[in-house]
Design a protein around this motif. Structure first.
Motif: not given
Length: 333
Positions: A240-257
């Protein structure tokens, strides 16, 4: 805006003495003209294999492209269907690449000038004199002082940051439509990293070149990219966009990173939250979600069936069973 690159269901394996390593397992993404896309993830997740497959640089054997397509430019040329000779006419002229380690990528027996002019003479048909003149201009453009003298020197006479600038000059020599930067700030100190990122941003704005940035440094991603694709175990799990991934992340792996990055504005300064466990063995990938064994929110179905990619909103999508309507209705998370 039109896409300059469309990667669809790309699958790449390596045949080893231990068996078949499924390095890339159905990767799909696109890149718009003039856009910067960052591909992030842990070491060994398939980022570099994906980028080298686009350039057709992975040796075969041991590698084998099991499926998919890589469509390039307005004509939708499938790079996987081209002969190696046809690919040579595109590589360097229309698609450039900055490699991880400039010291091993540059030829130690050739002057910097010779390495820059090689592509100009081959792809643009310039005379030696014209190519040298353009090489000097390129070195000046990437911020190397006294380029008329430096062009006669060898790689070992340059610092790490200067060698990386030379690699950028080589990759941009023929004004490519697409530039792949494979961890261009690896092994550089923080100050030089910032200089290289600023240089790439400036050159991208001047030339309008589309860029794929391969990295595991989320700070670099926030600085340069417009969109992000998160890879894990040979698959893209969220994009997704930078804002999507950094501020609205949905996948547990992304959140973990994101949680494993040290933040200066955190209340618990200096405390990192690691992702427990290890990535799966791609000699025998798990049946279900590859992240299930490390996921604190794993469901029974995560161990049995692979989740499909689900569009959340706009360009934001994730492959996770927690996105399923049934999980939402059950109040999970």
């Amino acid at each position: 805006m039109k896409n300059i690159l469309e990667v669809k269901d790309l699958k790449v394996s390596f045949h080893t003495y231990a068996g078949e390593v499924q390095a890339v397992r159905g990767v799909s993404f696109d890149l718009k003209k003039g856009e910067v896309l960052a591909i992030v993830g842990e070491s060994g997740c398939g980022k570099s294999v994906t980028s080298q497959t686009i350039m057709r640089l992975i040796p075969s054997p041991p590698s084998v492209i099991k499926g998919g397509s890589i469509l390039f430019d307005d004509n939708k040329i499938d790079l996987l269907q081209l002969t190696l000779k046809e690919m040579e006419s595109i590589r360097g002229s229309e698609i450039g690449m900055i490699f991880q380690d400039p010291m091993t990528s540059l030829n130690p027996t050739m002057t910097i000038g010779k390495q820059i002019t090689e592509g100009l003479i081959k792809h643009q048909g310039l005379t030696k004199e014209k190519a040298i003149q353009q090489a000097v201009e390129l070195l000046e453009m990437v911020g190397i002082p006294h380029p008329e003298n430096r062009i006669k020197q060898y790689p070992h006479e340059f610092s790490g940051g200067m060698r990386q600038r030379v690699m950028i000059a080589i990759s941009l020599a023929c004004r490519p439509k697409l530039l792949i930067a494979d961890e261009p700030t690896t092994a550089l100190d923080v100050t030089i990293q910032a200089q290289i990122i600023d240089l790439l941003k400036e050159l991208q704005q001047k030339t309008g070149t589309s860029i794929i940035m391969i990295t595991h440094n989320l700070g670099v991603v926030a600085e340069i990219a417009q969109r992000v694709a998160v890879m894990y175990a040979g698959k893209i799990v969220e994009q997704g966009t930078i804002d999507d991934v950094f501020y609205r992340s949905q996948h547990p792996y992304t959140k973990g990173l994101l949680q494993s990055v040290l933040r200066l504005d955190d209340d618990e300064k200096g405390k990192l939250v690691p992702i427990e466990g290890m990535p799966p063995d791609l000699l025998a990938p798990p049946v279900g979600c590859a992240f299930a064994a490390r996921c604190p929110h794993a469901l029974n179905i995560c161990l049995k069936e692979e989740p499909k990619n689900k569009v959340i909103q706009g360009e934001h999508s994730a492959a996770c069973w927690l996105m399923d309507e049934r999980a939402k209705k059950a109040g999970i998370l």
